[in-house]
Each structure stands twice: as structure tokens, then as C-alpha cells.
Design a protein around this motif. Structure first.
Motif, mmCIF file in Angstrom:
data_model
loop_
_atom_site.group_PDB
_atom_site.id
_atom_site.type_symbol
_atom_site.label_atom_id
_atom_site.label_comp_id
_atom_site.label_asym_id
_atom_site.label_seq_id
_atom_site.Cartn_x
_atom_site.Cartn_y
_atom_site.Cartn_z
ATOM 1 N N THR A 148 0.835 -1.196 0.000
ATOM 2 C CA THR A 148 0.000 0.000 0.000
ATOM 3 C C THR A 148 0.860 1.233 0.000
ATOM 4 O OG1 THR A 148 -0.113 -0.030 2.405
ATOM 5 C CG2 THR A 148 -1.869 -1.158 1.235
ATOM 6 N N PRO B 164 -6.360 1.617 -4.791
ATOM 7 C CA PRO B 164 -5.780 1.328 -6.108
ATOM 8 C C PRO B 164 -6.628 1.806 -7.263
ATOM 9 C CG PRO B 164 -5.656 -0.586 -4.646
ATOM 10 C CD PRO B 164 -6.523 0.422 -3.970
ATOM 11 N N ALA B 165 -7.943 1.589 -7.194
ATOM 12 C CA ALA B 165 -8.776 1.964 -8.336
ATOM 13 C C ALA B 165 -8.742 3.460 -8.569
ATOM 14 C CB ALA B 165 -10.215 1.494 -8.098
ATOM 15 N N ARG C 181 -5.353 4.397 -10.065
ATOM 16 C CA ARG C 181 -5.239 3.978 -11.460
ATOM 17 C C ARG C 181 -6.052 4.890 -12.364
ATOM 18 N NH1 ARG C 181 -5.212 -1.107 -9.007
ATOM 19 N NH2 ARG C 181 -7.475 -1.234 -9.040
ATOM 20 N N THR D 205 -0.438 -2.671 -11.010
ATOM 21 C CA THR D 205 -0.988 -1.563 -10.225
ATOM 22 C C THR D 205 -1.661 -2.034 -8.941
ATOM 23 O OG1 THR D 205 -2.984 -1.689 -11.570
ATOM 24 C CG2 THR D 205 -1.317 -0.087 -12.226
ATOM 25 N N ASP D 206 -2.174 -3.255 -8.929
ATOM 26 C CA ASP D 206 -2.821 -3.760 -7.731
ATOM 27 C C ASP D 206 -1.878 -4.597 -6.881
ATOM 28 O OD1 ASP D 206 -2.510 -5.914 -9.363
ATOM 29 O OD2 ASP D 206 -4.619 -6.498 -9.422
ATOM 30 N N ASP E 247 -8.257 -1.586 -14.188
ATOM 31 C CA ASP E 247 -6.906 -1.803 -13.668
ATOM 32 C C ASP E 247 -6.062 -2.697 -14.563
ATOM 33 O OD1 ASP E 247 -8.351 -4.051 -13.243
ATOM 34 O OD2 ASP E 247 -7.630 -4.417 -11.208
#
Length: 595
Positions: free
Chosen positions: A186, A214-215, A218, A310-311, A377
Motif C-alpha cells: 500500500t 488502487p482503483a 489507477r 498496479t494492484d 486496472d
């Protein structure tokens, strides 16, 4: 006796309030960022018994001294159930008006009214501390300097850093601190405090923990990408490129087949469209593609993880390209044994090129269609939202059918191995066309140099996982055409040229060309090895002697070693090698030096 009682009543407060240490060295807790109500994970380094201050270290390496009241244990920030009467650590801050609707983290009215007197006393003390801290903190942007040669990457790319060019008193910058955990990495966003924050926001009763979403990040990255200038001249540029590349490819091949290619003979005679299509040729190309896919699916070779997405996930890749090359070589040897006419490829070279173009175009249509249903994502950072541009640059970053990664497979297998097979076909065609018992020295050098290049790429297959093609660009027409058409049919251009335009090469000249090739290969391989090792692990002890500089984009750049001589030593080595395998074609025409 009276004196003892007097002494006890006057100094009892001091005895009862003797300094006590609540947190131990090395303990991981939450520390409040000075001038704000945001808490971040910190590590206790030491404690000063005189000043009663804790020396703590944040995740990015920043060290500060905090009061005990500014430090909370991790357990106090765990998620509460909906029926909990404690304040939620996830309530937002910074809005001018609060929503009237109930949120999951908001206290019930009855619970707030029934707060104990001790809680109110603690709240008053916290307000005093907040006012005092607000007076002590300077209203200037905080500067967090990176340490060592570490670099934060977001799927291999630098993290997005928002900037504001307003004066300092209105400046607000985001600093991204990476937090590693055993499950999902994170980030926290530390903000410099603004001078216009109202006092009642400072007096907030909640302890706020900011976690990475994350969303949301992104989405902001895609928005930032879309706001940038598009590459290749934008939508008009990529549209012209998609139309021009196939025509340009056929133009080069037709000119190369001429006995005397020159501007006086331009344009070369064009074949009829019906002569360019042959179903048998398209079937042979499709069989070649499926054969390489079968070799790729074989459970041989080690499995490695790519760069973080990205996640936080890492995709797995099986490294068996070199084994696929060995199996292909064995299959070609079997064709010789069974007297299969490989010369057929040379006689239908234009038809094979058209088959590859049609297949790459059809694959691009499939990739774009499936990317329309891909989650946000999983899209490429280079995608723009424009249909034409995304069809060219690629919309989905890692299109997969199960565990079969289409982009990774096409990067090295059908085109690169096909390049070597086509070169071998041209060597056989030269012997047949020119009635030679053995191939010419020029053809041998071209085949040997390019064979070394391909074998090196397959042997160092893992290095592909840190390239821009894998970590940044989507899989669209650009990579599909480049991998399946441009590489096998243009990179074999020197061998194709020598079939119709022989060049006798002396051994002294050949020795100089070999030395040039080896020089370029050493530069190319060493520079790429350093780059790959740095991208995989910037903190690698083997790279400790290398110097880096931090750029405004958030990336670290190597400025020593091979990367201290020129800006792109890998490109320099590539150009030297390309020159070395073009020189055997002589200087009668510029065509062999195009690629």
C-alpha cells in the motif's frame, strides 16, 4: 509528621507523574504527521527520557521526534464493526461541509451524547496539542529526499506525482510512501499543511488513517496519460502509420528483388493482388504460429514473476524460449532429412508477408475487442480512450487466455525465431539462385551475426519482463505488426538482398566486420544487463558502486557504469551490430543499411 504530610501533598503530583515509557524501541506503531491529523505507520527508534520525545522513522526513511500523545498503537486503528461506538479512523478530512447522511464510520448520535467525561477531557487536551502544533509547523511544502538508489515503481513505471506551481503558501504536494506488507503493498499520501485549514478541521475528534485506493490511483493515472500529448503524432499519425507500414514493407521487398534497384526504376513493378494471396501460404503461416504456441505451452523451463502491477500482483511467466528454439532447430533439421523444399518460402516470400500482415491485423482486432470488456486496472498506461489510437498502441496491458500471455509470446517466439528460419532459407536460396556449392562469406556473416543476436535474446529471456513493451505498452497493432511482420520480414532484409545481389567479401574486411560486431555485442549485452538488474532490484548490492540521479518524473537514472558513457549505451550497441551485419552487403546500394 506534619512536615511529611505537607511534603507528600505538595509533591504527590510529581511522584504520580514520573516519566514512564509506553512504547519500546523497534515497535511498529502509528505516528501523527506534524501539522495534520493523519497517522502513518512508523518504527520507534529511540526515546529521550529528558524531553519525553520519541525518535521515529517513517516508511520513506524520514525521521522525526514525536510526543507520546502523537503515537498510537496499531490495534487502535483496526476496523470497527458497524455497532461500535468508537470513532472511525477512515472518515475523510478536508471538505468544507460534511454530508448529512450516515456513513459506516460515523458514530451513532446516542453514542456521541453518552461520551464519558474522561473522553471529553482527553479531547480538550488533544485540541490544545493541535493548536500548539499548528503554530509550530511552518507553512511550507515538505521535501522528502529519496535515499540510496531506491526507486518506487508502479508496475515498473514511476509513481504519479502531482505538482502545483502556485506560491508556497498555497502549495500542496503529494508524497507517495510505499508500505510493504505480507499481502498487498500500500501507499500513503503525505500532504503539506495549508494555512487556510480551519481551526475546527484541526480540532477533528477522529484519528484518520489514509490508505491507498488502487482503483482511484489507477483512474488518476489514466486521466493523466490522456491529458498528455499522444505519441506518433496522435490519432492522425497512428492512422497514417497503420496504412503506410504494410505498403512500405512491400515497396522495400519489391525493390530488393530488382536486379538494379534505383530511383530511376521507381516505383518497382507491382504484382497483381490475386498473385499475393495463396491459401496454402496462409495455412503454412498459421501452422507456424500454432506450432510456436505449442512449444510455449510445454511445461519446461523455470517460471518467474514479472514486475508488480498496479494492484500489487505479479504475473507469472514461463521462460522456455531457448528450448522452443532448440525444438524448432530440430524440426528444421528433420525437414532437411525428409527433403522438404524450404526454397518454397523464398519463392512465395511476398505471399508469406501478406499472410503475416493479415494475421497481425486480425489479431489486433481481437485484442481491441476483448480490451473493451477489460477492467480499468488491466488497461495499459499508454491507452488514451480514443478508439483509433488505442487500436494502434494497445488498450489492454497483459491480454491472456488463461495463463497464455499473448503479448509475451509474440515478443520472442513466432517473429524472432522465424527471423532465423527465414535467414536460413535465404542462404539456401542464394546457393540455388547463384549455383553455389557453399554459401558466400557475406551470407555466412549475416546469418551468424543475426543468429547470435536471436540466441542472446532467447537466452536472456527474463530481461524482456522489464522492458517498456511489457510493463508500459498495451498489446495492439503496433506490437503485433512489429513482432509478427516487421521483425521476420525486415530484419532478414540483408539476407534477402544478398540472394539477388551477391557481394564477394575479402577475409581482412570480414575480420574487421567481425571485430565491429563483437564490440557492439559487448556494449549491448553489458548495458542491458545493468539496466535489467537495476529495474529488477535497485537495491542490489552488485549495483552499489553505480551512481544514480533522481528525476522530476520520479525515476532514478543510472549515470555511471556503461550508462555513464552515453545516454543509451544499449542503443549504441544495437546500432553498431546493425551496421556490422549490413556491411557484408557492400556499398552498391543503400537498401541493406535501412534496417
Amino acid at each position: 509528621m506534619l512536615r511529611l504530610l505537607f511534603f507528600f501533598f505538595n509533591y504527590s503530583d510529581r511522584f504520580l507523574k514520573m516519566p514512564s515509557r509506553k512504547f519500546a524501541d523497534g515497535e511498529v506503531v502509528r505516528g501523527r504527521w506534524p501539522g495534520s491529523s493523519l497517522y502513518y505507520e512508523v518504527e520507534i527508534l529511540s526515546h529521550d527520557s529528558n524531553s519525553q520525545l520519541y525518535n521515529v522513522k517513517y516508511k520513506d526513511g524520514t525521521e522525526l521526534e514525536l510526543k507520546e500523545s502523537d503515537i498510537k498503537p496499531l490495534t487502535s486503528f483496526r476496523q470497527r464493526k458497524s455497532g461500535s461506538t468508537s470513532s472511525s479512523p477512515s472518515r475523510r478530512r478536508g471538505s468544507r461541509s460534511r454530508s448529512r447522511s450516515r456513513s459506516p464510520g460515523r458514530l451513532p448520535k446516542g453514542s456521541r451524547r453518552s461520551a464519558s467525561a474522561s473522553y471529553q477531557a482527553d479531547l480538550k487536551e488533544a485540541r490544545k496539542e493541535a493548536r500548539k502544533d499548528m503554530l509550530e509547523v511552518k507553512l511550507t511544502p515538505l521535501v522528502l529526499k529519496p535515499f540510496g538508489n531506491s526507486i518506487n515503481r508502479y508496475n515498473g513505471e514511476p509513481e504519479l506525482i502531482e505538482r502545483n506551481d502556485m506560491p508556497h503558501k498555497h502549495t500542496q504536494e503529494k508524497f507517495h510512501l510505499s508500505q510493504e506488507s505480507s499481502h498487498i503493498p500500500t501507499q500513503y499520501s503525505l500532504r503539506a499543511r495549508r494555512d487556510e485549514i480551519k481551526l475546527k478541521e484541526v480540532e477533528s475528534k477522529e484519528e484518520i488513517v489514509v490508505t491507498k485506493r488502487p482503483a482511484l490511483l489507477r483512474t488518476s493515472e489514466v486521466t493523466a496519460t490522456q491529458s498528455k500529448d499522444l505519441e506518433f503524432g496522435g490519432v492522425p499519425g497512428v492512422f497514417l502509420i497503420m496504412l503506410g507500414l504494410p505498403a512500405f514493407l512491400f515497396l522495400l521487398l519489391l525493390m530488393c528483388k530488382q536486379k538494379e534497384p534505383s530511383l530511376l526504376n521507381f516505383p518497382p513493378p507491382l504484382p497483381a493482388l490475386g498473385d499475393l494471396w495463396e491459401t496454402r501460404v496462409f495455412g503454412a503461416y498459421l501452422l507456424w504460429f500454432l506450432l510456436q504456441a505449442l512449444f510455449h505451452l510445454l511445461p519446461i523451463g523455470k517460471v518467474v514473476e514479472g514486475t508488480p502491477l498496479t494492484d500489487g500482483r505479479r504475473l507469472k511467466y514461463r521462460l522456455n524460449g531457448f528450448y522452443a528454439f532448440i525444438l524448432t532447430s530440430a524440426l528444421v533439421g528433420a525437414c532437411f532429412f525428409w527433403n522438404v523444399e524450404l526454397y518454397y518460402v523464398y519463392r512465395h516470400f511476398l505471399q508469406f508477408a501478406l499472410a503475416a500482415i493479415l494475421f497481425a491485423t486480425g489479431l489486433s482486432v481481437y485484442l481491441y475487442a476483448r480490451a473493451l470488456k477489460a477492467p480499468q486496472d488491466e488497461l495499459s498506461p499508454a491507452s488514451s480512450g480514443n478508439a483509433i489510437y488505442d487500436f494502434f498502441i494497445g488498450r489492454e496491458l497483459n491480454p491472456r487466455i488463461g495463463t497464455f500471455d499473448l503479448k509475451y509470446f509474440c515478443e520472442l517466439r513466432p517473429g524472432l525465431i522465424g527471423w532465423v528460419v527465414i535467414n536460413l532459407v535465404m542462404l539456401l536460396a542464394e546457393m540455388k539462385e547463384q549455383n553455389r556449392a557453399v554459401p558466400s562469406l557475406a551470407m555466412i556473416l549475416v546469418n551468424s551475426f543475426q543468429l547470435l543476436y536471436v540466441v542472446d535474446a532467447l537466452w536472456n529471456e527474463e530481461a524482456l519482463l522489464t522492458t517498456m513493451d511489457i510493463i508500459h505498452d498495451g498489446f495492439g497493432f503496433m506490437l503485433a505488426f512489429g513482432d509478427l511482420v516487421w521483425v521476420p520480414f525486415i530484419y532478414s532484409f540483408q539476407a534477402f538482398y544478398l540472394v539477388s545481389h551477391p557481394n564477394e567479401l575479402s577475409w581482412p574486411m570480414a575480420s574487421l566486420i567481425i571485430a565491429l560486431k563483437l564490440c557492439g555485442f559487448v556494449i549491448f549485452r553489458c548495458a542491458n544487463s545493468q539496466k535489467n538488474a537495476f529495474r529488477k532490484n535497485p537495491a542490489d548490492p552488485r549495483l552499489a558502486h553505480l551512481k544514480t540521479i533522481h528525476t522530476s518524473t520520479g525515476k532514478n537514472l543510472l549515470v555511471s557504469g556503461w550508462w555513464g558513457f552515453v545516454r543509451h549505451p544499449n542503443y549504441l550497441g544495437d546500432l553498431i551490430m546493425a551496421l556490422a551485419w549490413s556491411l557484408p552487403c557492400g556499398f552498391n546500394h543503400i537498401l541493406p543499411y535501412f534496417t
